[in-house]
Design an enzyme around this catalytic site. Structure first.
Site, PDB file in Angstrom:
ATOM      1  N   HIS A 123      21.312  67.243  54.888  1.00 28.99           N
ATOM      2  CA  HIS A 123      22.072  66.498  53.876  1.00 28.99           C
ATOM      3  C   HIS A 123      21.055  65.918  52.891  1.00 28.99           C
ATOM      4  O   HIS A 123      19.927  65.610  53.276  1.00 28.99           O
ATOM      5  CB  HIS A 123      22.810  65.375  54.619  1.00 28.99           C
ATOM      6  CG  HIS A 123      23.795  64.621  53.801  1.00 28.99           C
ATOM      7  ND1 HIS A 123      23.428  63.646  52.908  1.00 28.99           N
ATOM      8  CD2 HIS A 123      25.152  64.679  53.756  1.00 28.99           C
ATOM      9  CE1 HIS A 123      24.509  63.135  52.359  1.00 28.99           C
ATOM     10  NE2 HIS A 123      25.568  63.743  52.855  1.00 28.99           N
ATOM     11  N   ASP A 201      18.606  62.188  61.814  1.00 29.63           N
ATOM     12  CA  ASP A 201      19.832  61.860  61.109  1.00 29.63           C
ATOM     13  C   ASP A 201      20.976  62.131  62.086  1.00 29.63           C
ATOM     14  O   ASP A 201      21.346  63.288  62.314  1.00 29.63           O
ATOM     15  CB  ASP A 201      19.928  62.730  59.857  1.00 29.63           C
ATOM     16  CG  ASP A 201      21.289  62.647  59.185  1.00 29.63           C
ATOM     17  OD1 ASP A 201      22.156  61.897  59.682  1.00 29.63           O
ATOM     18  OD2 ASP A 201      21.489  63.336  58.174  1.00 29.63           O
ATOM     19  N   GLN A 204      26.254  62.675  62.047  1.00 30.50           N
ATOM     20  CA  GLN A 204      27.340  63.532  62.540  1.00 30.50           C
ATOM     21  C   GLN A 204      27.301  63.675  64.065  1.00 30.50           C
ATOM     22  O   GLN A 204      27.977  64.529  64.616  1.00 30.50           O
ATOM     23  CB  GLN A 204      27.264  64.924  61.880  1.00 30.50           C
ATOM     24  CG  GLN A 204      27.418  64.913  60.376  1.00 30.50           C
ATOM     25  CD  GLN A 204      28.815  64.523  59.893  1.00 30.50           C
ATOM     26  OE1 GLN A 204      29.761  64.421  60.681  1.00 30.50           O
ATOM     27  NE2 GLN A 204      28.944  64.276  58.605  1.00 30.50           N
ATOM     28  N   LYS A 227      32.096  56.850  59.441  1.00 25.83           N
ATOM     29  CA  LYS A 227      32.426  58.158  59.998  1.00 25.83           C
ATOM     30  C   LYS A 227      32.845  58.039  61.467  1.00 25.83           C
ATOM     31  O   LYS A 227      32.973  59.030  62.175  1.00 25.83           O
ATOM     32  CB  LYS A 227      31.235  59.108  59.847  1.00 25.83           C
ATOM     33  CG  LYS A 227      30.923  59.465  58.384  1.00 25.83           C
ATOM     34  CD  LYS A 227      29.794  60.464  58.297  1.00 25.83           C
ATOM     35  CE  LYS A 227      29.129  60.495  56.932  1.00 25.83           C
ATOM     36  NZ  LYS A 227      29.927  61.148  55.892  1.00 25.83           N
ATOM     37  N   CYS A 365      26.843  67.750  49.787  1.00 22.98           N
ATOM     38  CA  CYS A 365      25.537  67.092  49.645  1.00 22.98           C
ATOM     39  C   CYS A 365      24.446  67.893  50.355  1.00 22.98           C
ATOM     40  O   CYS A 365      23.541  67.309  50.958  1.00 22.98           O
ATOM     41  CB  CYS A 365      25.560  65.662  50.165  1.00 22.98           C
ATOM     42  SG  CYS A 365      26.629  64.602  49.208  1.00 22.98           S
TER      43      CYS A 365
END
Lengths: 410, 155
Positions: A123, A201, A204, A227, A365
Site C-alpha cells: 500500500h 504493516d 489487513q 478497519k 492505493c
C-alpha cells in the site's frame, strides 16, 4: 465455533437499508468496516456521560475519561498480545503510524549506501514514507520480487538480505489487493539475522485473525481501528519498548513532555511521548468497545468465517467467464480482487451499485502493484463478520448482470 | 424485466446505446500522420489513459483526429465521439464545441444540439465521479490546443 451471523447483523444498523431499491450488500470492508451499536453507543455514552479531557484535571469526569481512554489502550494491547499497554501508541490511522517510524527512527539512522527492503505489493502508506526517507539520505530501496501467484519470492528476499547493508525491512502482513498472507514470522527472523529492523504493516491482519506481536517478533507493527469496527481516525503503532524509547517524537507540545523549561524540555515516557495534544478520546474509547466486540466473537472464529466465505466466493467467482482472480487461492486474507474481461472496473461498479452491491474499484492505493499486474485498476470484494454466502450470490448475480448489460455472453 | 424497472439508479441514462456502441466499436483509434497537436493525459485515480492527436489541413481546419487509450466505457466512448465530431472544424469551432460539452457535462441547462450524438453523455452529469472519465479526451484537446497556440505565437 461458527459465528452467529444473523445475530451479528442485528448489531449493525447500517446494514438494514435498501440501496437503490435492493438490500445493501456491503463488500468494501478492506476500505473500512461498518460499526456495531456497541461502538456507536460507546461514543454516545462518552459524550453524554463523561466528556472531559484526559491525563489532567482532578475532577471525576476527567478521571472517568482517562480510565476509559487508557482502558481502551489496555484492551488493544491484550488483543495483540503486547507485553505492556505502553507499547501501543495511538495514531490517526495506519499511515500515520508508519510515518512515525520513518520520522522518529529511520531518518536519523539512514546513511548513504544503506538499503531498505520492501516489496511491490505494498500500500502507498508502506512505500512512500520509505521512498522519501531513502531519497533524503541517499539510501537505496530494493523490492522483493512478486511471483505470478501473487506471493513474494522468498529466495529473492534471502538474496536481497545477503547483498548486505540492509538497515530496514517493511512489508505487509496481508496484501490489501492480492490477499496474500506473507509469512510474517519467517520474514522478520530473516531480517533480524542480518541486523535489520522490521516494520510490519498489519492493517489487513489485525482485524481478521488472532495476532501475537511477541510471536511475530517484529520491531513495529501498524494497524487501523476503523478497519476493525472502530470509528475513523483511529489507528496505532505498536513497537518494542527499547525502540520506542530510542525514537524521537513526531509532534511536540502539550502532553508529550515530562518537564519543560525556557531552556528546553524532556520527553514523557511512552506512549505519552508520541501523543502530543488532546487526543481523539471518544473514538479510542469506542475502539476499545470494538475490541471487546471482536474478542467476544473470538478471533479464531472470525478468521474461520472469513476463510469459508472467501473460499466460497473464489469458487463462485471462478464460474464467471472472462474473470481473472488475483493472488493465491489459499492461504489468503478475506478479500478477492478480480478483473472481468472487457468491462472496466468503473463500469462494473456502476452496475453493481445499481444492484445495491458495494465493492471497491480502483488502484487501492497500490499503483506500483497495478503496474506489475498490468491492469489500470481492479475490482475488490472484501468480507467481514456480517457477510453471508447469500451476499456473495448477490455479487455473482450482479456480475452476470453487468456482463449482460455490456453485451457479453453470460 | 427492463433495467429501468429493476433500477432506481437509471443505468440506461448513463450508458445510452450510442455510448456502448462507441465503446465496443471505437472510431478513429490510432495516430495521425502529421500531428500538430498531440496530448497524452492519465487519470491516476481510475487508470483511464488517453492520447489525442490532431492534424490540420491547409485551410486551417482539422483534417484528421486519432486517439488511443484504455479506460472505462465512458472515457473511451467520449474520446471516440469527440474524434468524429472534430473533423472538418476550425480550432475556434473545436473550442466552442468543447466549452459546450463542458457545460453539458456539468449539468447546466442549455441547448446542446450542436453536440449531436455526444449529447448521449449528458446523463454523466448525474454521476459526479464519472465526469472525469467523460472529460479526459476533451482535456487532451484543450491542453493540446493551448500548447499549439502557445507554440504558434512564439514561433
Amino acid at each position: 465455533m461458527a459465528l452467529d451471523v444473523a445475530r451479528i447483523r442485528q448489531d449493525f444498523p447500517i446494514l438494514h437499508q435498501e440501496m437503490n431499491g435492493h438490500p445493501l450488500v456491503y463488500l468494501d470492508n478492506a476500505a473500512t468496516t461498518q460499526k456495531p451499536r456497541q461502538v456507536i453507543q460507546a461514543l454516545v455514552e462518552y459524550y453524554e456521560g463523561y466528556n472531559a479531557n484526559v491525563h489532567r484535571g482532578i475532577h471525576t469526569l476527567a478521571e472517568r475519561a482517562t480510565d476509559a481512554y487508557e482502558g481502551a489502550r489496555a484492551k488493544i494491547a491484550r488483543f495483540i498480545g503486547s507485553p505492556s499497554p505502553n507499547q501501543v501508541v495511538f495514531t490517526r490511522n495506519g499511515t500515520e503510524a508508519l510515518n512515525m517510524i520513518a520520522y522518529g527512527w529511520l531518518r536519523q539512522r539512514l546513511r548513504p549506501g544503506d538499503v531498505i527492503v520492501t516489496s511491490g505489493m505494498e500500500h502507498h502508506s508502506n512505500l512512500i514514507p520509505w521512498q522519501q526517507a531513502a531519497q533524503a539520505a541517499g539510501a537505496q530501496i530494493k523490492y522483493i520480487e512478486l511471483l505470478p501467484d501473487g506471493t513474494l519470492n522468498q529466495e529473492h528476499y534471502d538474496r536481497l538480505l545477503a547483498e548486505g547493508n540492509v538497515r530496514f525491512v517493511a512489508f505487509s502482513g496481508a496484501s490489501n489487493v492480492l490477499g496474500t498472507l506473507n509469512p510474517i514470522k519467517e520474514m522478520v527472523a530473516k531480517a533480524h539475522q542480518v541486523g535489520a529492523k522490521v516494520a510490519v504493516d498489519a492493517v489487513q491482519v489485525v482485524p481478521h485473525m488472532p495476532v501475537n506481536v511477541v510471536d511475530w517478533d517484529a520491531d513495529w507493527i501498524a494497524a487501523a481501528g476503523h478497519k476493525m469496527l472502530a470509528p475513523t481516525g483511529t489507528g496505532f503503532l505498536w513497537g518494542k519498548m527499547e525502540l520506542l524509547e530510542e525514537m524521537e517524537p513526531t509532534y511536540f507540545g502539550g502532553s508529550m513532555i515530562s518537564e519543560a523549561h525556557l531552556s528546553g524540555a524532556k520527553w514523557a515516557e511512552c506512549p505519552a511521548k508520541f501523543e502530543a495534544g488532546t487526543p481523539n478520546i471518544a473514538d479510542f474509547i469506542a475502539f476499545g468497545a470494538a475490541v471487546d466486540y471482536l474478542s467476544s466473537l473470538g478471533m479464531e472464529n472470525v478468521y474461520a468465517h472469513e476463510k469459508a466465505l472467501t473460499e466460497y466466493a473464489w469458487e463462485r467467482l471462478s464460474e464467471i467467464g472472462g474473470i481473472r482472480l488475483f493472488g493465491p487461492r489459499q492461504p489468503r486474507a478475506g478479500l478477492i480482487s478480480f478483473d472481468v474481461e472487457g468491462i472496466h472496473p468503473h463500469d462494473l461498479s456502476a452496475v453493481l451499485n445499481a444492484d445495491g452491491v458495494a465493492i471497491r474499484v480502483g488502484h487501492h492505493c497500490a499503483q506500483p502493484l497495478m503496474e506489475i499486474l498490468d491492469v489500470p485498476a481492479t475490482n475488490r470484494a472484501s468480507f467481514y463478520i456480517y457477510n453471508t454466502q447469500a451476499e456473495i450470490d448477490r455479487l455473482v448475480e450482479s456480475l452476470l448482470h453487468a456482463k449482460e448489460f455490456f453485451g457479453y455472453d453470460v | 424485466m427492463t433495467s429501468e424497472a429493476r433500477h432506481p439508479v437509471n443505468l440506461s441514462a448513463l450508458y445510452q446505446q450510442v455510448i456502448l456502441d462507441h465503446y465496443k466499436k471505437p472510431r478513429n483509434k490510432g495516430a495521425v500522420e502529421r500531428a500538430v497537436l498531440k496530448k497524452h493525459l492519465h487519470n491516476p485515480t481510475c487508470g483511464d489513459d488517453v492520447e489525442v492527436q490532431v492534424s490540420l489541413g491547409e485551410d486551417g481546419r482539422i483534417d484528421d483526429v486519432k486517439w488511443n487509450g484504455r479506460g472505462c466505457s465512458i472515457s473511451m466512448a467520449s474520446a471516440s465521439m469527440m474524434s468524429v465530431a472534430l473533423k472538418g472544424k476550425t480550432l475556434a469551432e473545436a473550442q466552442e464545441l468543447m466549452q459546450s460539452f463542458y457545460r453539458m457535462i456539468q449539468g447546466e441547462e442549455g441547448n446542446y444540439k450542436a453536440l449531436g450524438e455526444i449529447q448521449a453523455l449528458s446523463g454523466v452529469s448525474k454521476f459526479p465521479v464519472r465526469i472525469k472519465c467523460a472529460t479526459l479526451a476533451w482535456h487532451c484537446l484543450e491542453e493540446g490546443m493551448k500548447e499549439y497556440e502557445g507554440g504558434d505565437a512564439n514561433g
